[in-house]
Design a protein around this motif. Sequence first.
Motif, PDB file in Angstrom:
ATOM      1  N   LEU A  44       0.885  -1.299  -0.026  1.00 30.52           N
ATOM      2  CA  LEU A  44      -0.037   0.009   0.173  1.00 30.52           C
ATOM      3  C   LEU A  44       0.783   1.338   0.015  1.00 30.52           C
ATOM      4  CD1 LEU A  44      -3.087  -0.580   2.503  1.00 30.52           C
ATOM      5  CD2 LEU A  44      -3.270  -0.446  -0.085  1.00 30.52           C
ATOM      6  N   LEU A  45       1.832   1.235   0.848  1.00 33.64           N
ATOM      7  CA  LEU A  45       2.713   2.436   0.979  1.00 33.64           C
ATOM      8  C   LEU A  45       3.677   2.679   0.132  1.00 33.64           C
ATOM      9  CD1 LEU A  45       3.284   2.446   4.912  1.00 33.64           C
ATOM     10  CD2 LEU A  45       1.573   3.779   3.592  1.00 33.64           C
ATOM     11  N   SER A  73      -6.353 -13.062   2.579  1.00 34.12           N
ATOM     12  CA  SER A  73      -7.829 -13.021   2.648  1.00 34.12           C
ATOM     13  C   SER A  73      -8.300 -14.318   3.510  1.00 34.12           C
ATOM     14  CB  SER A  73      -8.639 -12.794   1.427  1.00 34.12           C
ATOM     15  OG  SER A  73      -9.807 -12.753   1.824  1.00 34.12           O
TER      16      SER A  73
ATOM     17  N   PHE B  41     -12.262  -6.179   2.809  1.00 36.71           N
ATOM     18  CA  PHE B  41     -11.153  -6.615   1.836  1.00 36.71           C
ATOM     19  C   PHE B  41     -11.738  -7.709   0.694  1.00 36.71           C
ATOM     20  CE2 PHE B  41      -7.257  -9.387   1.205  1.00 36.71           C
ATOM     21  CZ  PHE B  41      -6.455  -8.353   0.769  1.00 36.71           C
ATOM     22  N   TRP B  44     -13.249  -5.677  -1.688  1.00 35.43           N
ATOM     23  CA  TRP B  44     -12.512  -4.714  -2.498  1.00 35.43           C
ATOM     24  C   TRP B  44     -11.685  -5.861  -3.460  1.00 35.43           C
ATOM     25  CZ3 TRP B  44      -6.675  -4.458  -2.067  1.00 35.43           C
ATOM     26  CH2 TRP B  44      -6.359  -3.364  -3.051  1.00 35.43           C
ATOM     27  N   ARG B  59     -15.087   2.175  -4.739  1.00 29.86           N
ATOM     28  CA  ARG B  59     -14.108   3.195  -4.161  1.00 29.86           C
ATOM     29  C   ARG B  59     -14.536   4.257  -3.781  1.00 29.86           C
ATOM     30  NH1 ARG B  59      -9.528   5.944  -8.130  1.00 29.86           N
ATOM     31  NH2 ARG B  59      -8.493   7.176  -6.428  1.00 29.86           N
ATOM     32  N   PHE B  78      -5.354  -2.496  13.405  1.00 29.23           N
ATOM     33  CA  PHE B  78      -4.606  -3.397  12.772  1.00 29.23           C
ATOM     34  C   PHE B  78      -3.137  -3.403  13.671  1.00 29.23           C
ATOM     35  CE2 PHE B  78      -0.989  -4.182  10.078  1.00 29.23           C
ATOM     36  CZ  PHE B  78      -1.208  -5.429   9.446  1.00 29.23           C
ATOM     37  N   PHE B  79      -2.583  -2.191  13.866  1.00 36.30           N
ATOM     38  CA  PHE B  79      -1.243  -2.089  14.465  1.00 36.30           C
ATOM     39  C   PHE B  79      -1.664  -2.487  15.777  1.00 36.30           C
ATOM     40  CE2 PHE B  79      -0.575   0.883  10.874  1.00 36.30           C
ATOM     41  CZ  PHE B  79       0.372   0.222  10.135  1.00 36.30           C
ATOM     42  N   HIS B  81      -3.657  -4.572  17.296  1.00 37.19           N
ATOM     43  CA  HIS B  81      -3.763  -5.981  17.304  1.00 37.19           C
ATOM     44  C   HIS B  81      -2.378  -6.828  16.992  1.00 37.19           C
ATOM     45  CE1 HIS B  81      -7.071  -9.369  17.799  1.00 37.19           C
ATOM     46  NE2 HIS B  81      -6.304 -10.042  17.014  1.00 37.19           N
ATOM     47  N   PHE B  82      -1.735  -6.308  15.847  1.00 34.72           N
ATOM     48  CA  PHE B  82      -0.646  -6.875  15.324  1.00 34.72           C
ATOM     49  C   PHE B  82       0.432  -7.016  16.442  1.00 34.72           C
ATOM     50  CE2 PHE B  82       3.637  -6.733  13.406  1.00 34.72           C
ATOM     51  CZ  PHE B  82       3.411  -7.248  12.191  1.00 34.72           C
ATOM     52  N   PHE B 120       1.743   5.469   9.172  1.00 31.24           N
ATOM     53  CA  PHE B 120       1.235   4.834   8.217  1.00 31.24           C
ATOM     54  C   PHE B 120       0.547   5.950   7.247  1.00 31.24           C
ATOM     55  CE2 PHE B 120      -2.734   2.959   6.399  1.00 31.24           C
ATOM     56  CZ  PHE B 120      -2.206   1.971   5.644  1.00 31.24           C
ATOM     57  N   CYS B 123       2.473   8.771   5.524  1.00 35.96           N
ATOM     58  CA  CYS B 123       3.267   8.263   4.332  1.00 35.96           C
ATOM     59  C   CYS B 123       2.062   7.950   3.206  1.00 35.96           C
ATOM     60  CB  CYS B 123       3.703   6.735   4.586  1.00 35.96           C
ATOM     61  SG  CYS B 123       5.192   6.798   5.387  1.00 35.96           S
ATOM     62  N   LEU B 124       0.889   7.323   3.580  1.00 33.89           N
ATOM     63  CA  LEU B 124      -0.146   7.166   2.792  1.00 33.89           C
ATOM     64  C   LEU B 124      -0.853   8.596   2.198  1.00 33.89           C
ATOM     65  CD1 LEU B 124      -1.617   4.512   1.770  1.00 33.89           C
ATOM     66  CD2 LEU B 124      -3.573   5.429   3.259  1.00 33.89           C
ATOM     67  N   ARG B 127       1.728  10.230  -0.364  1.00 33.44           N
ATOM     68  CA  ARG B 127       1.740   9.489  -1.513  1.00 33.44           C
ATOM     69  C   ARG B 127       0.819   9.604  -2.489  1.00 33.44           C
ATOM     70  NH1 ARG B 127       5.183   5.609  -3.446  1.00 33.44           N
ATOM     71  NH2 ARG B 127       4.234   3.700  -4.632  1.00 33.44           N
ATOM     72  N   PHE B 128      -0.426   9.405  -1.826  1.00 31.89           N
ATOM     73  CA  PHE B 128      -1.746   9.629  -2.616  1.00 31.89           C
ATOM     74  C   PHE B 128      -2.536  10.713  -2.311  1.00 31.89           C
ATOM     75  CE2 PHE B 128      -0.979   5.016  -1.752  1.00 31.89           C
ATOM     76  CZ  PHE B 128      -0.979   4.576  -3.200  1.00 31.89           C
TER      77      PHE B 128
END
Lengths: 132, 129
Positions: A44-45, A73, B41, B44, B59, B78-79, B81-82, B120, B123-124, B127-128
Amino acid sequence: MNILHMFLKLLCLAPFEHARQHWVSQRITSIAIVVLGLWFVYQLLFVLTSFDHPEVFAWASDPLNAIILLLLSLYAIYHAELGVQTVLEDYVATERLRTYTLYLLRFLRVMVVVISFVAIGCIIKGGGASPV
Amino acid sequence: MNDKKQPLSPHLSIYRWQITSTLSILHRLSGLVLFLAAFDFAIWLGSIALGGDTYVGVRSFFSTNILVIIWVLVSLSFFYHFLNGIRHLLWDLGKGFEESQVKLTGLLVVFLSVILTALFWYCLLTRFG
């Protein structure tokens, strides 16, 4: 393991795992997700250049990317099912309701598994290797 | 059948607040958030396969303001739980059980997950954005 059981397992319809296997599966899937999840964040990044369809499609139809996306997934939803199952077993007191919610959970997981397989199959079939 | 007799656990409302129990509950909550994100996900992936209007529709729906707030929550989950999951795996190996270690790694996990989420999105967006 007989062939019927193997077939059911393939369709994610086998009986619920024994507690020990549940514990082991949760750990194994978590380690897989550590690797695959980091890969996805990295993509993604630093790899994806745009969220427009041609770019995302070209990226996803690279065979290696497609396989990793599928694995991510599948492992994610399986890990999630194991986790939510534990939560339901802890908090849903009546046995009947617990059984129903566990089967609903399993149905949702099978749905995600099927969608993921079909989606990745179509993406690979329609794209082939992209020369990026 | 002793349906009604099974004790419900853990009783969230009667425990005194402690960092250890709070982080444990947050692990479950973030896990539930990620469970829901797993469906997004798959949606997507499906939209990439279908392409065309479906992809554009998904989208633009995923980019609405409310959904962006949800993505921030998903990335934080996510981060968290990770990192907390790695803490759990270390416990499974029998490491880090001292009370001081449990508190230290707990604080570290909270601190790092906030930092990683911020990084995160930085950066995202550069970039976008």
